[in-house]
Design a protein around this motif. Structure first.
Motif, short mmCIF file in Angstrom:
data_model
loop_
_atom_site.label_atom_id
_atom_site.label_comp_id
_atom_site.label_asym_id
_atom_site.label_seq_id
_atom_site.Cartn_x
_atom_site.Cartn_y
_atom_site.Cartn_z
N MET A 1 53.66 -106.74 -28.82
CA MET A 1 54.84 -106.09 -28.86
C MET A 1 55.53 -105.48 -29.80
O MET A 1 56.62 -106.92 -30.10
CB MET A 1 55.16 -105.94 -27.50
N GLN A 2 55.18 -105.23 -31.19
CA GLN A 2 56.65 -105.05 -32.29
C GLN A 2 57.54 -104.86 -31.81
O GLN A 2 58.83 -105.43 -31.63
CB GLN A 2 55.78 -103.72 -33.03
N ALA A 3 58.05 -103.91 -31.28
CA ALA A 3 59.90 -103.14 -31.05
C ALA A 3 59.45 -103.13 -29.71
O ALA A 3 60.68 -102.38 -29.06
CB ALA A 3 59.40 -102.44 -31.87
N ASN A 4 58.77 -103.64 -28.87
CA ASN A 4 58.89 -103.30 -27.02
C ASN A 4 58.65 -101.81 -26.88
O ASN A 4 59.69 -101.20 -26.38
CB ASN A 4 60.15 -104.81 -26.58
N THR A 5 58.10 -101.28 -27.42
CA THR A 5 57.87 -100.21 -26.86
C THR A 5 57.21 -99.84 -25.44
O THR A 5 57.42 -98.87 -24.83
CB THR A 5 56.43 -99.85 -27.93
N ILE A 6 55.93 -100.53 -25.63
CA ILE A 6 55.58 -100.64 -24.03
C ILE A 6 56.84 -101.44 -22.96
O ILE A 6 55.73 -102.58 -22.98
CB ILE A 6 54.02 -100.28 -24.17
N GLU A 7 57.13 -101.35 -22.59
CA GLU A 7 58.03 -102.50 -21.79
C GLU A 7 57.66 -102.41 -20.53
O GLU A 7 57.26 -101.67 -19.61
CB GLU A 7 59.46 -101.85 -21.55
N VAL A 8 57.52 -103.55 -19.69
CA VAL A 8 56.58 -103.67 -18.43
C VAL A 8 57.92 -104.83 -17.67
O VAL A 8 58.72 -104.93 -17.77
CB VAL A 8 55.84 -105.10 -19.14
N GLN B 1 48.08 -93.51 -41.85
CA GLN B 1 47.68 -95.15 -41.03
C GLN B 1 48.47 -96.42 -42.21
O GLN B 1 49.23 -97.17 -41.05
CB GLN B 1 46.33 -95.39 -42.26
N CYS B 2 49.28 -96.53 -42.87
CA CYS B 2 50.06 -97.76 -43.68
C CYS B 2 51.10 -97.26 -43.97
O CYS B 2 51.80 -96.10 -44.17
CB CYS B 2 48.70 -98.28 -45.25
N THR B 3 51.97 -98.23 -43.32
CA THR B 3 53.55 -98.01 -42.96
C THR B 3 53.85 -97.16 -44.89
O THR B 3 54.94 -96.11 -45.13
CB THR B 3 54.30 -99.30 -43.27
N SER C 1 55.07 -93.15 -43.69
CA SER C 1 56.88 -92.97 -43.64
C SER C 1 57.31 -92.98 -45.21
O SER C 1 58.31 -92.00 -45.27
CB SER C 1 57.35 -94.50 -43.45
#
Ligand SMILES: Cc1cc2nc3c(=O)[nH]c(=O)nc-3n(C[C@H](O)[C@H](O)[C@H](O)COP(=O)(O)O)c2cc1C
Ligand code: SF4
Ligand code: SF4
Ligand code: FES
Ligand code: FES
Lengths: 199, 565
Positions: free
Chosen positions: B1-8, B506-508, B512
């Motif tokens: 998880m990169q930025a903890n987008t899906i938190e458990v 696809q790419c940053t 962005s």
């Protein structure tokens, strides 16, 4: 293992066997190269989308993703040149512009923040994108896409590692968005809560 | 998880015995009736690679893609719902409608807001259309429709309206003129009557060898006319050198703003390309060719279907399977590896290289990808001799170019002229000069991607490679001419918005970077430091040519037009 080649990375001569990427070779000799969308774990396909790991290869026009590129005999690679470092940190800075600030971050120790710090990029000068809502529909997991960097790892986790096939990357460009099924609330989707996507 | 987008929430996703839990009956269920309908529409044994074609069938039938139908399609194809959804939402011409949402109105008007149309007041047209509050109609902005010489352009249903006005559009709406006009072109019989397919028949009879054709292509110095300029003979040899089976993709995606030469040739003389494709496939040893046509060219899709069928029934295509594919509104699918993904039925994401598509392309096979105009010239080069082509250049360059000229000139259009002529020669000698009251100020030498040059750089030969030192390139030879009435800051913003809207995401750097650049460029003052940094990271670190070229307009405005800032 195939034949061994020699290439230089940041001035060091490195021996490498066929099949290894520049990033893997660097890791082996303790040269850290930033990486976000690449997870050094066997089941995870390398995707090369975040561009945090770009390196300069002598004689090539654009920078190359070290997580994908394989070294060749005599190749001269720099992960620490001014040009490579500039793009690595600009990638961090771009991603950071669209993140909640570190103080408010969901996970302050995430790789993004750690690498950003290593590269001395701790805040962003760029304007933020329009904000995205969080999905709190699932009893066990929360989806906070305001922190998503579109690295696609959760799609690979769900589709290729676990073969649960719930998560996808929908839309395109800066609207690209992680979705469950048809962009359903996670709690109503076919998600089996295996937890692979949380790594 | 990169930025903890899906938190458990710890420990809550496993049963006590450690197996995966599935505590809810979840997900969208599929009803039998809908499934039967979808099956009737797409036929037996659906193919994964035809997903986009199936989405077209549903969209054409219902005017949108309901989640009910998408779920049934996923089920019928044994695909994950998310996989169908991510493809459907990638392409601009699909309208996904969720449960409880309203479907779009029955009629869609698209107004081109790319650069040549913007010069011709497309903005005002959009505004007027919105004010007119037409009933049961929606108005969308769309990128270049490949008709820039007749700007502004709108599309009512699938009917393109050239030199569009509010009156013309409302008449088309009222009269329900929504079908494409099929142009008057040289059909199969006429083409054969004037020597067409003779060369191809002679190849089949053994009067030419593949090697002879390759040698002629080398001598002609024909280079890929899709924009990258790779020598065609060399490309054919490279692909032919890889192990069979080999495949081919013909690029008729023509989406670079300002480009309309491919449409011009296909709408006037389509068989010249078909003959070129048959010869290419024979020389390289290709089993199957996919002809990928942008959805913005419905007339060409229709006419090629008809004409290719005639070639097949005449027994001229026995060695080659040919499949026509319809794009769905995505400029990026013109990039060769994105096109390959799209032909495979996926989102059009360019691939990282190496490997190159010549080695690992469609379905993992060696693939020859050519622009349609590249193939168009094959017959003439062999029949007239390769020197005819190579010696047609000017100012030290070789070959012919089909310049698509639009903007502030008297006679815009496709101009077949020497490669290497200068912008002055092109404007004065081929386009009747500048429009009255307009003074030549600057030009795009290669569509949105190729940068912006000032009128002071008017003596450089227009060809592959020659503009490099000025930070520009010719690409598909889409020349857009500006005058003293045009502000280059506005032009650059229009180009950046195009890149932002068409980035695959696809790419940053590109996803962005184009978004941030478009924001910064819309401000009254440009922040030079930030924009130059964006340009650097997009150019250096993007995966494909879209992102790598997206900084060109920024750099050129700073370099050549500081007075416009
Ligand atoms: C962003 C992007 C868009 C492109 N669009 C087109 C296009 O619309 N048509 C085309 O023929 N080539 C396009 N190209 C070039 C193709 O990738 C490829 O080089 C070409 O089709 C090869 O054929 P050729 O050698 O005959 O030119 C594009 C490239 C990029 C990077
Ligand atoms: S949600 Fe998925 S794509 Fe977004 S940062 Fe997390 S793992 Fe990457
Ligand atoms: S440069 Fe842009 S279009 Fe190309 S792969 Fe990256 S995001 Fe997609
Ligand atoms: S880690 Fe290499 S591109 Fe993301
Ligand atoms: S048709 Fe509008 S810019 Fe090409």
């Amino acid at each position: 293992m195939g034949n061994t080649i020699r290439f230089t990375l940041d001035g060091k001569t490195i021996e490498s066997s066929d099949g290894e990427t520049i990033w893997q070779a660097a890791d082996r000799v303790n040269i850290p190269i930033p990486h976000l969308c690449y997870l050094p774990q066997p089941d995870y396909r390398t995707d090369g989308n975040c561009r945090a790991c770009v390196v300069e290869i002598e004689g090539e026009g654009a920078l190359a993703a070290s997580c994908l590129r394989k070294p060749a005999e005599g190749m001269v690679v720099r992960s620490d040149s001014e040009r490579a470092r500039k793009s690595q940190s600009l990638v961090m800075e771009l991603l950071m512009a669209d993140q909640p600030s570190r103080e408010k971050a969901h996970e302050r120790e995430s790789r993004l923040w750690e690498w950003a710090e290593t590269l001395d990029t701790t805040s962003s000068r760029f304007p933020a994108r329009d904000s995205i809502d969080r999905d709190l529909s699932h009893p066990a997991m929360h989806v906070a896409l305001d922190a998503c960097i579109q690295c696609n790892l959760c799609v690979r986790a769900c589709r290729e590692v676990q073969v649960n096939d719930v998560i996808g990357m929908a839309h395109r460009g800066h609207h690209a968005k992680i979705v469950f099924d048809f962009d359903d609330p996670m709690g109503a989707s076919t998600c089996v809560a295996c937890g692979e996507c949380v790594f | 998880m990169q930025a903890n987008t899906i938190e458990v929430m710890a420990g809550r996703f496993r049963n006590s015995d450690g197996r995966k839990a599935r505590p809810y009956t979840k997900g969208r269920q599929v009803d039998r009736l809908t499934k039967a309908e979808i099956k009737a529409l797409i036929g037996e044994s659906p193919r994964r690679d035809l997903l986009i074609e199936y989405l077209h069938l549903i969209q054409d039938r219902h005017g949108h893609l309901s989640s009910k139908n998408l779920a049934a399609l996923a089920d019928e194809m044994c695909l994950a719902q998310s996989e169908v959804y991510e493809v459907a939402t990638f392409y601009a011409h699909f309208d996904v409608v969720h449960e409880g949402e309203n479907p779009p109105p029955p009629m869609t008007i698209r107004v081109c807001d790319s650069i040549s149309c913007e010069l011709a007041n497309a903005e005002k047209l959009v505004h007027d259309l919105e004010q007119a509050s037409l009933k049961d109609v929606r108005i969308l902005r769309a990128p270049c429709m490949g008709r820039c010489a007749t700007a502004p352009v709108a599309e009512v249903g699938h009917n393109h309206v050239d030199h569009a006005t509010l009156k013309k559009i409302t008449e088309a709406v009222a009269g329900k003129h929504i079908h494409p006009a099929i142009p008057d072109y040289i059909g199969f019989d006429d083409y054969c009557g004037s020597g067409g397919y003779r060369l191809w028949k002679n190849c089949l009879k053994g009067r030419y060898s593949p090697e002879r054709i390759l040698d002629d292509l080398d001598t002609s110095r024909l280079k890929g006319l899709g924009g990258a300029g790779f020598p065609t003979g060399r490309k054919w040899r490279i692909v032919g050198g890889y192990e069979a089976p080999r495949l081919m993709a013909v690029n008729i995606d023509e989406g670079e703003p300002g480009t309309f030469k491919d449409r011009y040739y296909l709408e006037s003389d389509p068989h010249r390309f078909i003959e070129g494709m048959l010869i290419a496939a024979w020389v390289v040893g290709i089993e199957k060719s996919y002809v990928y046509i942008r959805d913005e060219y419905p007339a060409i899709i229709a006419l090629l279907k008809e004409e290719i069928a005639k070639v097949q029934s005449a027994g001229l295509a026995d060695h080659l399977e040919i499949e026509i594919r319809r794009g769905a509104g995505a400029y990026i699918c013109g990039e060769e590896s994105a096109m390959i993904e799209s032909i495979e039925g996926k989102r059009g994401l360019p691939r990282n290289r190496p490997p190159y598509v010549a080695e690992v392309g469609l379905f993992g096979r060696p693939t020859l990808e050519n622009n349609v105009e590249t193939l168009h010239w094959v017959r003439d080069i062999i029949e007239k001799g390769p020197k005819w082509f190579s010696e047609s250049g000017a100012n030290g360059c070789s070959g012919l170019r089909s310049y698509s000229v639009s903007g502030r000139v008297k006679e815009p259009g496709v101009k077949l002229a020497s490669a290497g002529i200068t912008i002055r020669e092109l404007i004065e000698g081929h386009c009747g000069g500048m429009l009255d009251g307009h003074k030549f100020k600057s030009y795009l030498p290669g569509g949105a991607s190729g940068g912006i040059l000032p009128a002071s750089i008017d003596n450089v030969p227009l060809d592959f490679g020659t503009l490099h030192e000025y930070g520009c390139f010719i690409g598909s030879a889409a020349i857009v001419v500006f005058s003293d009435q045009d502000n280059m800051k506005d032009v650059a913003l229009n180009l950046m918005r195009f890149f932002r809207d068409e980035s695959c995401g696809q790419c940053t750097p590109c996803r962005s970077g184009t978004e941030k650049a478009a924001r910064l460029m819309a401000k009254p003052e440009w922040d030079m430091e930030l924009l130059e940094d964006l340009s650097t990271v997009m150019t250096d670190a993007s995966i494909c040519g879209l992102g790598q070229a997206a900084g060109n307009p920024i750099n050129c405005v700073f370099k050549y037009f500081p007075e416009d800032l």
